[in-house]
Design a protein around this motif. Sequence first.
Motif, PDB file in Angstrom:
ATOM      1  N   ILE A   1      36.751  32.348  38.419  1.00 18.82           N
ATOM      2  CA  ILE A   1      38.060  32.661  38.988  1.00 18.82           C
ATOM      3  C   ILE A   1      38.858  31.368  39.082  1.00 18.82           C
ATOM      4  O   ILE A   1      38.401  30.395  39.650  1.00 18.82           O
TER       5      ILE A   1
ATOM      6  N   GLY B   1      50.148  32.316  41.249  1.00 18.32           N
ATOM      7  CA  GLY B   1      49.711  33.389  40.379  1.00 18.32           C
ATOM      8  C   GLY B   1      48.227  33.317  40.150  1.00 18.32           C
ATOM      9  O   GLY B   1      47.555  32.437  40.669  1.00 18.32           O
ATOM     10  N   VAL B   2      47.702  34.206  39.351  1.00 16.04           N
ATOM     11  CA  VAL B   2      46.261  34.277  39.134  1.00 16.04           C
ATOM     12  C   VAL B   2      45.983  34.457  37.655  1.00 16.04           C
ATOM     13  O   VAL B   2      46.625  35.237  36.964  1.00 16.04           O
ATOM     14  N   GLU B   3      45.037  33.691  37.155  1.00 18.54           N
ATOM     15  CA  GLU B   3      44.504  33.920  35.819  1.00 18.54           C
ATOM     16  C   GLU B   3      43.014  34.161  35.974  1.00 18.54           C
ATOM     17  O   GLU B   3      42.330  33.424  36.678  1.00 18.54           O
ATOM     18  N   TYR B   4      42.475  35.161  35.312  1.00 20.56           N
ATOM     19  CA  TYR B   4      41.046  35.444  35.433  1.00 20.56           C
ATOM     20  C   TYR B   4      40.502  35.762  34.057  1.00 20.56           C
ATOM     21  O   TYR B   4      40.851  36.786  33.454  1.00 20.56           O
TER      22      TYR B   4
ATOM     23  N   LEU C   1      47.621  43.320  34.097  1.00 23.89           N
ATOM     24  CA  LEU C   1      47.015  43.699  35.374  1.00 23.89           C
ATOM     25  C   LEU C   1      46.218  44.986  35.261  1.00 23.89           C
ATOM     26  O   LEU C   1      45.184  45.154  35.923  1.00 23.89           O
TER      27      LEU C   1
ATOM     28  N   LEU D   1      42.582  44.466  34.453  1.00 23.92           N
ATOM     29  CA  LEU D   1      41.844  43.529  35.287  1.00 23.92           C
ATOM     30  C   LEU D   1      40.469  44.056  35.676  1.00 23.92           C
ATOM     31  O   LEU D   1      39.470  43.348  35.574  1.00 23.92           O
TER      32      LEU D   1
ATOM     33  N   GLY E   1      37.510  40.058  40.172  1.00 24.37           N
ATOM     34  CA  GLY E   1      38.868  39.774  39.729  1.00 24.37           C
ATOM     35  C   GLY E   1      39.904  40.581  40.482  1.00 24.37           C
ATOM     36  O   GLY E   1      40.975  40.080  40.826  1.00 24.37           O
ATOM     37  N   VAL E   2      39.587  41.842  40.751  1.00 28.54           N
ATOM     38  CA  VAL E   2      40.517  42.696  41.484  1.00 28.54           C
ATOM     39  C   VAL E   2      40.699  42.196  42.909  1.00 28.54           C
ATOM     40  O   VAL E   2      41.824  42.083  43.426  1.00 28.54           O
TER      41      VAL E   2
ATOM     42  N   LYS F   1      42.789  39.041  42.949  1.00 30.77           N
ATOM     43  CA  LYS F   1      44.212  39.303  42.712  1.00 30.77           C
ATOM     44  C   LYS F   1      44.869  39.853  43.974  1.00 30.77           C
ATOM     45  O   LYS F   1      45.974  39.427  44.343  1.00 30.77           O
TER      46      LYS F   1
ATOM     47  N   ALA G   1      45.049  36.967  46.545  1.00 26.95           N
ATOM     48  CA  ALA G   1      46.046  35.970  46.164  1.00 26.95           C
ATOM     49  C   ALA G   1      47.460  36.503  46.367  1.00 26.95           C
ATOM     50  O   ALA G   1      48.365  35.768  46.760  1.00 26.95           O
ATOM     51  N   THR G   2      47.659  37.797  46.108  1.00 27.39           N
ATOM     52  CA  THR G   2      48.976  38.396  46.348  1.00 27.39           C
ATOM     53  C   THR G   2      49.333  38.346  47.827  1.00 27.39           C
ATOM     54  O   THR G   2      50.481  38.052  48.200  1.00 27.39           O
TER      55      THR G   2
END
Length: 503
Positions: free
Chosen positions: A165, A176-179, A185, A188, A196-197, A200, A203-204
């Motif tokens: 992650i 933002g997020v990169e996975y 999305l 994901l 990952g979910v 996300k 992080a949101t």
Amino acid sequence: MRFVAVTSCPTGIAHTYMAAESLEQAAKAAGHDIKVETQGAAGSTALTAEEIAEADAVVFAADVDVRDRERFAGKPTVTAGVKAAINNGPALIADAVRAAESEGGEDRRAQSAPSPQPADTAEGRAGAGTRLRQWLMTGVSYMIPFVAAGGILIAIAFMIGGAEIAVVVNGGEFQGVEYAGVSELSDLLAEAGIAGVLFKIGATAFEMLVPILSGFIAFGMADRPGIAPGVVGGLLASAIGAGFLGGLVSGLLAGFVVMGLKKLKVPRGVAGVMPVVVIPLLATVVVGLLMIVVIGEPIAAVQSGMTTWLSGLSGSTAWLLGGLLGLMMAVDMGGPVNKVAYTFGLAALASGDTVVMAAVMAAGMTPPLGLALATVVRRHLFTKPERQAGQAGWLLGLSFITEGAIPFAAADPFRVIPSVMIGSATTGALSVAFGATSLAPHGGIWVVGLIGQPLLYLLAIAIGTVVTCGCLLIAKNIGRAKLAEPAATSTASAGTPTQPVGA
């Protein structure tokens, strides 16, 4: 007499309900009736219009802005912080009696509704510093649920997904997020799994910290019309890289702009749309322009400098920072200084530094634990209510609720507060020196699985607990030794003939 009261603190967990209980006990002891509305995290049952109308006076014991304050217009008002209510409820009740008598409280119960103009509002009685603190703490109180939800979800995602992650950090804030290269999305879950979910989602939630802080500072200042310009200002602060400092400034700016616009005289036909359309629109434009063109970049430079300094801390400077944050966590046990230290920890966590958050949480756990230990080691030095508070202090301390130390500080502040400050400073410094980390922004001992160097972290908490206990017992014994000498002299001079029969 009959009184109503509202209590509210930034977290809405402990101070709110302790203040309410103190006021209820004080009113009962003085022979009065009181109904208290607790605007806390668990929700509240609002005072009825009849209860407010029958009240002789109102007590506001709040460190954040009281919701729907206009309900109490026309009532004599006593305003104080939650700590004043906790430490000296009888004094606030006495103030309420005086306020009611000076305003003809006995005749006021016959009125069916409050008069349209307030006789004594909280705004009028509170100083500028108090109002500023309330506005800032209002923003913090609404931000904390996002912190808890987002931080813990991110921590769990790291536990499940490991180093794959990647958090994209820009200017100290989550952007933002990169996975694992997932760009859509909707893909994901299938490509990154539950970790990952969760990451996300967390992080949101973290991305909303600054906008929520800014929006509800403005809400505390100017009510609902301040939310939109405040949130937009906070979003722009995040986009510019101004971070938490930018959120504080944009919230205050939005609040002042809206307060100014609300004073404009407009035709009656336009007045209805002013708070819904015109004021939010104009305030959003003004705040947005100022953030983008004038003040955003300088604040971002300051924020970047603070983040760089924090990231560069090492060696002796690092453990000194941990000690300072420990002092701040303990000095008012959940009050404004405590919240400043906690917010600093959040800012560090958001920028990827997990050491500071670990020190802040550990230092906040130490005061209730150390005081609880003291009630076990030397029971005779404490009253029965203090020993009962000590029993609750174990759970509160382990759960990172520093407010568990307040009953002790209220009863003996000059011995308790320095003792808990020394203990928390010790824990904070040791936590940093040990290199402990925390991916969770709250939770205490119950999130130990998210702690780096967990055994050393627990050792730092244990040492701070023992230091707190030892300092308090020494302070208590010094005080008792000074008091015992005149008592012994008095007994010796009195002699046995003056003793009662059967002594």
